[in-house]
Design an enzyme around this catalytic site. Structure first.
Site, mmCIF file in Angstrom:
data_model
loop_
_atom_site.group_PDB
_atom_site.id
_atom_site.type_symbol
_atom_site.label_atom_id
_atom_site.label_comp_id
_atom_site.label_asym_id
_atom_site.label_seq_id
_atom_site.Cartn_x
_atom_site.Cartn_y
_atom_site.Cartn_z
ATOM 1 N N GLU A 19 -5.376 -0.332 6.795
ATOM 2 C CA GLU A 19 -4.172 0.272 6.732
ATOM 3 C C GLU A 19 -4.659 1.878 6.737
ATOM 4 O O GLU A 19 -5.312 2.300 6.230
ATOM 5 C CB GLU A 19 -3.674 -0.059 5.189
ATOM 6 C CG GLU A 19 -3.361 -1.602 5.188
ATOM 7 C CD GLU A 19 -2.866 -2.090 3.753
ATOM 8 O OE1 GLU A 19 -2.887 -1.149 2.799
ATOM 9 O OE2 GLU A 19 -2.705 -3.118 3.613
ATOM 10 N N HIS A 66 2.921 -2.588 2.805
ATOM 11 C CA HIS A 66 2.148 -2.778 1.483
ATOM 12 C C HIS A 66 3.138 -2.521 0.591
ATOM 13 O O HIS A 66 2.783 -1.686 -0.398
ATOM 14 C CB HIS A 66 0.681 -1.958 1.528
ATOM 15 C CG HIS A 66 -0.107 -2.478 0.425
ATOM 16 N ND1 HIS A 66 -1.499 -2.385 0.795
ATOM 17 C CD2 HIS A 66 0.170 -2.981 -0.735
ATOM 18 C CE1 HIS A 66 -2.158 -3.027 -0.433
ATOM 19 N NE2 HIS A 66 -0.948 -3.321 -1.250
ATOM 20 N N ARG A 71 -4.598 -8.870 0.835
ATOM 21 C CA ARG A 71 -5.342 -8.128 1.633
ATOM 22 C C ARG A 71 -5.611 -8.251 2.921
ATOM 23 O O ARG A 71 -5.902 -9.416 3.174
ATOM 24 C CB ARG A 71 -6.847 -7.746 0.706
ATOM 25 C CG ARG A 71 -6.777 -7.175 -0.532
ATOM 26 C CD ARG A 71 -6.574 -5.571 -0.456
ATOM 27 N NE ARG A 71 -6.203 -4.889 -1.576
ATOM 28 C CZ ARG A 71 -5.021 -4.732 -2.493
ATOM 29 N NH1 ARG A 71 -4.153 -5.475 -2.089
ATOM 30 N NH2 ARG A 71 -5.328 -4.166 -3.687
HETATM 31 C C1 8YV Z 1 -0.701 -2.013 -5.110
HETATM 32 C C2 8YV Z 1 -1.853 -3.808 -4.714
HETATM 33 O O1 8YV Z 1 0.764 -1.631 -4.747
HETATM 34 O O2 8YV Z 1 -2.084 -4.386 -7.102
HETATM 35 C C3 8YV Z 1 -2.740 -4.393 -5.731
HETATM 36 O O3 8YV Z 1 -3.582 -4.969 -5.531
HETATM 37 O O4 8YV Z 1 -1.944 -4.408 -3.622
HETATM 38 C C4 8YV Z 1 -0.387 -3.311 -4.717
HETATM 39 O O5 8YV Z 1 0.270 -4.122 -5.923
HETATM 40 C C5 8YV Z 1 -1.509 -1.061 -4.550
HETATM 41 O O6 8YV Z 1 -2.959 -1.575 -5.188
HETATM 42 C C6 8YV Z 1 -1.374 0.300 -4.621
HETATM 43 O O7 8YV Z 1 -1.211 0.494 -6.018
#
Ligand code: 8YV
Length: 325
Positions: free
Chosen positions: A273, A291, A244
C-alpha cells in the site's frame, strides 16, 4: 518543579477529539497535513520522543526501532493489526506496544460483507459504466452476478472479525459457513450459535468455499494464502480480503483474476500500500477499496481514544490496556 509531560509524536492526523485529548496531557507533536512520515523522519523521531502514536502506514522495522540514542519506550498503534511493527526488534530494545482491538470489529465486518456483495453482484463495474454515461437502459441480461443465498462462505481466521463477518453472512445473507482456524473448536455450531463447520486445512477451505474471506493478522515471513491455495479455488469462487495484503500471494491472485481462473475478488488491503497493481485496476470483476475497513467517524474516534488510554496506562504505571508487547 512541575513534572515534564512525556513527549509524544502522533505520526498521522487523528480525529479532532483524540488530538485534543492528547494535547491536554502530553507534549505532543501532531501531523496536521497527514503526510506519511519518511523512514528517516521515523528514525530521527526515535531519539526525540518518549512515545509514538503510529498506524499501519508507519513501517517501524528493526533499523528504525534500533536507531541510535533511542528514547521511545512506548508505541501506541492505532489499528488492531500491528504488522507494521517489527515485534522481535521492539522486544529486543524493550519498547512496549499496544493496539486497538474490538472497537473496529463490526465496522470491518461490514466492509467484508460489502465486498462479498459488491464482488458477487458486480456493482463496481456497473456503477463505473453508469458514471461514464454508458448505461443504455434496463436489460434483463446485463450485469448478471451470482446469488450468495445458500452458497458457502469460507472464513480464514475465526477471530473477532472473522466471526462478525460469518454471523452477518449467515443470518443476513443466508450463506453456509465453513471456516479454518488454528484453534480447534470442540463444537462450532454450539460455540457460534448457528450451523458452521471447521475444516482442518486452508486447502480444504479453498476447494469448498464459493466465497473465501480472509481475517488473519499480517506480518508473516511469507503469505499464508499461497499460489497453490489460490489454484484450489473454484472457477466460480471469489476472494475477499479486509485483513492485510501480505497474507495473500498478491501476484498469484492477480494472475488468477487476469486469467479468469476465479470469478472475482473484493479487496480493501494490498501487499504494498498504497500501490495497487495496474492489472487489478483494469479488471471489471474486482471491487477495490482504499483500506477503509474501520473508516467510520465513530470507530476511528474510538480507536484513537483507545490508543490514548493505552498511552495513559503506560505513563501512569497501570500498563496499557491493550498491550501486545
Ligand atoms: C485501520 C486496520 O484503519 O485496525 C487495523 O488493523 O487495518 C484498520 O482498521 C488501520 O490500521 C489504520 O489505522
Amino acid at each position: 518543579m512541575q513534572k515534564m509531560s512525556p513527549k509524544v509524536l502522533v505520526t498521522r492526523k487523528l480525529p479532532a477529539a483524540v488530538e485534543a485529548r492528547l494535547s491536554e496531557r502530553y507534549d505532543v507533536r501532531l501531523n496536521p497535513d497527514d503526510r506519511p512520515l519518511k523512514r528517516a523522519q521515523l528514525s530521527a523521531a526515535m531519539a526525540h520522543y518518549d512515545a509514538l502514536v503510529s498506524t499501519v502506514s508507519d513501517k517501524l522495522d528493526a533499523s528504525v526501532l534500533q536507531a541510535p540514542q533511542r528514547r521511545v519506550r512506548m508505541i501506541a498503534n492505532v489499528g488492531v493489526g500491528f504488522s507494521n511493527i517489527d515485534m522481535d526488534a521492539a522486544r529486543i530494545v524493550n519498547i512496549s506496544v499496544s493496539n486497538t482491538p474490538d472497537v473496529l470489529t463490526e465496522a470491518t465486518a461490514d466492509i467484508a460483507l460489502l465486498l462479498i456483495l459488491a464482488s458477487t453482484r458486480r456493482t463496481s463495474a456497473a456503477e463505473t459504466k453508469l458514471r461514464q454515461g454508458h448505461w443504455r437502459g434496463f436489460s434483463v441480461v446485463d450485469y448478471l452476478g451470482s446469488s450468495v443465498q445458500g452458497k458457502i462462505l469460507g472464513i480464514i481466521g475465526m477471530g473477532r472479525i472473522g466471526r462478525a463477518t460469518a454471523r452477518r453472512a449467515h443470518f443476513g445473507l443466508g450463506m453456509q459457513v465453513v471456516f479454518y482456524s488454528r484453534t480447534p473448536f470442540a463444537d462450532p455450531t454450539e460455540e457460534l450459535g448457528y450451523p458452521a463447520r471447521q475444516v482442518d486445512s486452508i486447502d480444504a477451505l479453498m476447494a469448498t468455499a464459493d466465497v473465501v474471506s480472509v481475517h488473519v493478522p499480517g506480518g508473516r515471513a511469507g503469505p499464508l494464502i499461497s499460489a497453490r491455495h489460490i489454484a484450489q479455488m473454484k472457477p466460480s469462487g471469489y476472494l475477499i480480503n479486509t485483513a492485510r495484503g501480505d497474507s495473500i500471494d498478491q501476484d498469484a491472485l492477480v494472475a488468477a483474476l487476469v486469467g479468469g481462473r476465479i470469478a472475482g475478488a473484493g479487496l480493501d488491503v494490498y501487499a504494498h500500500e498504497p500501490t495497487v497493481p495496474d492489472a487489478l485496476l483494469q479488471l471489471d470483476n474486482v471491487t477495490l477499496l482504499p483500506h477503509m475497513g474501520s473508516a467510520t467517524a465513530e470507530v476511528r474516534t474510538a480507536m484513537g481514544m483507545l490508543a490514548v488510554d493505552n498511552l495513559d496506562g503506560f505513563f501512569d504505571g497501570s500498563g496499557p490496556v491493550n498491550q501486545v508487547l
